[in-house]
Design a protein around this motif. Structure first.
Motif, mmCIF file in Angstrom:
data_model
loop_
_atom_site.group_PDB
_atom_site.id
_atom_site.type_symbol
_atom_site.label_atom_id
_atom_site.label_comp_id
_atom_site.label_asym_id
_atom_site.label_seq_id
_atom_site.Cartn_x
_atom_site.Cartn_y
_atom_site.Cartn_z
ATOM 1 N N LEU A 57 7.720 49.997 97.577
ATOM 2 C CA LEU A 57 9.145 49.813 97.292
ATOM 3 C C LEU A 57 9.942 49.983 98.568
ATOM 4 O O LEU A 57 9.453 50.558 99.545
ATOM 5 C CB LEU A 57 9.628 50.842 96.260
ATOM 6 C CG LEU A 57 8.884 50.913 94.922
ATOM 7 C CD1 LEU A 57 9.437 52.057 94.079
ATOM 8 C CD2 LEU A 57 8.982 49.602 94.178
ATOM 9 N N SER A 58 11.186 49.534 98.535
ATOM 10 C CA SER A 58 12.062 49.758 99.679
ATOM 11 C C SER A 58 12.475 51.231 99.697
ATOM 12 O O SER A 58 12.311 51.944 98.703
ATOM 13 C CB SER A 58 13.310 48.872 99.590
ATOM 14 O OG SER A 58 14.235 49.421 98.673
ATOM 15 N N THR A 59 13.017 51.664 100.804
ATOM 16 C CA THR A 59 13.473 53.054 100.909
ATOM 17 C C THR A 59 14.743 53.298 100.105
ATOM 18 O O THR A 59 15.198 54.426 100.006
ATOM 19 C CB THR A 59 13.703 53.455 102.378
ATOM 20 O OG1 THR A 59 14.582 52.507 102.984
ATOM 21 C CG2 THR A 59 12.391 53.531 103.141
ATOM 22 N N ARG A 60 15.285 52.247 99.519
ATOM 23 C CA ARG A 60 16.459 52.365 98.638
ATOM 24 C C ARG A 60 16.144 51.704 97.296
ATOM 25 O O ARG A 60 16.800 50.762 96.876
ATOM 26 C CB ARG A 60 17.707 51.709 99.256
ATOM 27 C CG ARG A 60 18.093 52.164 100.641
ATOM 28 C CD ARG A 60 18.450 53.646 100.710
ATOM 29 N NE ARG A 60 18.863 54.029 102.051
ATOM 30 C CZ ARG A 60 18.047 54.425 103.017
ATOM 31 N NH1 ARG A 60 16.748 54.472 102.812
ATOM 32 N NH2 ARG A 60 18.506 54.762 104.202
ATOM 33 N N PRO A 61 15.115 52.195 96.606
ATOM 34 C CA PRO A 61 14.727 51.545 95.349
ATOM 35 C C PRO A 61 15.768 51.786 94.263
ATOM 36 O O PRO A 61 16.466 52.790 94.271
ATOM 37 C CB PRO A 61 13.409 52.240 94.994
ATOM 38 C CG PRO A 61 13.540 53.597 95.606
ATOM 39 C CD PRO A 61 14.322 53.378 96.887
ATOM 40 N N ASP A 62 15.850 50.833 93.343
ATOM 41 C CA ASP A 62 16.772 51.046 92.232
ATOM 42 C C ASP A 62 16.018 51.704 91.076
ATOM 43 O O ASP A 62 14.796 51.812 91.070
ATOM 44 C CB ASP A 62 17.473 49.752 91.816
ATOM 45 C CG ASP A 62 16.538 48.684 91.273
ATOM 46 O OD1 ASP A 62 15.506 49.026 90.669
ATOM 47 O OD2 ASP A 62 16.849 47.494 91.448
ATOM 48 N N SER A 63 16.768 52.147 90.098
ATOM 49 C CA SER A 63 16.198 52.878 88.964
ATOM 50 C C SER A 63 15.162 52.062 88.198
ATOM 51 O O SER A 63 14.173 52.612 87.714
ATOM 52 C CB SER A 63 17.310 53.320 88.015
ATOM 53 O OG SER A 63 18.139 54.241 88.653
ATOM 54 N N ILE A 64 15.382 50.770 88.076
ATOM 55 C CA ILE A 64 14.440 49.939 87.332
ATOM 56 C C ILE A 64 13.091 49.880 88.044
ATOM 57 O O ILE A 64 12.037 49.989 87.414
ATOM 58 C CB ILE A 64 15.018 48.528 87.093
ATOM 59 C CG1 ILE A 64 16.203 48.628 86.132
ATOM 60 C CG2 ILE A 64 13.966 47.570 86.572
ATOM 61 C CD1 ILE A 64 16.971 47.352 85.937
ATOM 62 N N GLU A 65 13.096 49.726 89.369
ATOM 63 C CA GLU A 65 11.840 49.699 90.124
ATOM 64 C C GLU A 65 11.087 51.021 89.952
ATOM 65 O O GLU A 65 9.871 51.029 89.761
ATOM 66 C CB GLU A 65 12.108 49.480 91.613
ATOM 67 C CG GLU A 65 12.613 48.111 91.981
ATOM 68 C CD GLU A 65 12.984 48.025 93.445
ATOM 69 O OE1 GLU A 65 12.455 47.108 94.102
ATOM 70 O OE2 GLU A 65 13.788 48.859 93.927
ATOM 71 N N ILE A 66 11.815 52.112 90.039
ATOM 72 C CA ILE A 66 11.186 53.429 89.916
ATOM 73 C C ILE A 66 10.653 53.634 88.501
ATOM 74 O O ILE A 66 9.553 54.147 88.305
ATOM 75 C CB ILE A 66 12.168 54.533 90.332
ATOM 76 C CG1 ILE A 66 12.466 54.394 91.829
ATOM 77 C CG2 ILE A 66 11.610 55.910 90.017
ATOM 78 C CD1 ILE A 66 13.588 55.261 92.325
ATOM 79 N N THR A 67 11.415 53.213 87.504
ATOM 80 C CA THR A 67 10.962 53.333 86.119
ATOM 81 C C THR A 67 9.673 52.547 85.909
ATOM 82 O O THR A 67 8.728 53.038 85.278
ATOM 83 C CB THR A 67 12.050 52.846 85.143
ATOM 84 O OG1 THR A 67 13.224 53.641 85.332
ATOM 85 C CG2 THR A 67 11.590 52.947 83.709
ATOM 86 N N ARG A 68 9.612 51.351 86.450
ATOM 87 C CA ARG A 68 8.398 50.534 86.308
ATOM 88 C C ARG A 68 7.188 51.199 86.952
ATOM 89 O O ARG A 68 6.105 51.247 86.366
ATOM 90 C CB ARG A 68 8.608 49.154 86.930
ATOM 91 C CG ARG A 68 9.469 48.251 86.116
ATOM 92 C CD ARG A 68 9.604 46.888 86.780
ATOM 93 N NE ARG A 68 10.565 46.075 86.081
ATOM 94 C CZ ARG A 68 11.474 45.322 86.666
ATOM 95 N NH1 ARG A 68 11.530 45.236 87.990
ATOM 96 N NH2 ARG A 68 12.318 44.620 85.952
ATOM 97 N N THR A 69 7.363 51.695 88.166
ATOM 98 C CA THR A 69 6.220 52.303 88.842
ATOM 99 C C THR A 69 5.791 53.585 88.132
ATOM 100 O O THR A 69 4.595 53.878 88.031
ATOM 101 C CB THR A 69 6.478 52.525 90.346
ATOM 102 O OG1 THR A 69 5.229 52.776 90.983
ATOM 103 C CG2 THR A 69 7.415 53.654 90.643
ATOM 104 N N LEU A 70 6.740 54.346 87.596
ATOM 105 C CA LEU A 70 6.368 55.566 86.884
ATOM 106 C C LEU A 70 5.735 55.259 85.530
ATOM 107 O O LEU A 70 4.861 56.000 85.066
ATOM 108 C CB LEU A 70 7.566 56.495 86.746
ATOM 109 C CG LEU A 70 8.044 57.108 88.066
ATOM 110 C CD1 LEU A 70 9.254 58.000 87.843
ATOM 111 C CD2 LEU A 70 6.927 57.866 88.763
ATOM 112 N N ALA A 71 6.134 54.169 84.902
ATOM 113 C CA ALA A 71 5.471 53.754 83.657
ATOM 114 C C ALA A 71 4.012 53.393 83.950
ATOM 115 O O ALA A 71 3.106 53.740 83.184
ATOM 116 C CB ALA A 71 6.204 52.583 83.024
#
Length: 161
Positions: free
Chosen positions: A124-138
């Motif tokens: 991810l970029s160093t400024r990830p958005d919440s959706i990207e983080i949610t996907r990776t944590l899922a």
């Protein structure tokens, strides 16, 4: 008959991601990256989030944890540094084999592919958005459920019809 159209009501409540019992640890060096992750983590329920002291090298940061987290985010200045740290994290004795997320500035398609090939689970970029983080944590949650589970047996060729 009226020409007015009633707009659908939109709830002011946004669903939050529920990540039951997921442990997440992050080692970042930039305050903006820390804030981006913290903002996203605050929108999620059920997971335990923790940060290493700012600027701590990922390998050293991970060693400070009493138990291996389900997901580990680390920030690198570029693809080369990320690749070196991936190798150190994955190849060392007692290496980290759970969900590993690399954060680099403006990841290109080529850099992302190289880092995935070198052992990252997500880039991810160093400024990830919440959706990207949610996907990776899922994905991390799904893999943590499977972590240590026995693999299904291969179907026997003897049973072919």
């Amino acid at each position: 008959m009226s020409d007015t159209i009633d707009a659908p009501r939109v709830s002011a409540h946004f669903d939050t991601a529920v990540l039951n019992d997921l442990t997440v640890f992050a080692a970042v060096s930039e305050r903006e990256t820390h804030e981006a992750l913290k903002t996203a983590f605050d929108e999620m329920e059920g997971a335990a989030f923790d940060f290493a002291p700012m600027g701590m090298v990922p390998v050293a940061a991970l060693k400070t944890q009493p138990k291996s987290p389900d997901a580990f985010f680390f920030e690198a200045r570029d693809e080369e540094q990320a690749s070196n740290w991936l190798q150190a994290l994955r190849a060392s004795p007692g290496g980290y084999y759970r969900h590993l997320v690399v954060l680099i500035p403006s990841p290109t398609k080529t850099a992302t592919i190289h880092l995935l090939q070198r052992g990252a689970d997500d880039v991810l970029s160093t400024r990830p958005d919440s959706i990207e983080i949610t996907r990776t944590l899922a994905r991390a949650q799904a893999s943590s459920r499977d972590f240590g589970a026995p693999k299904p047996a291969d179907p026997s060729e003897d049973n072919a019809t």
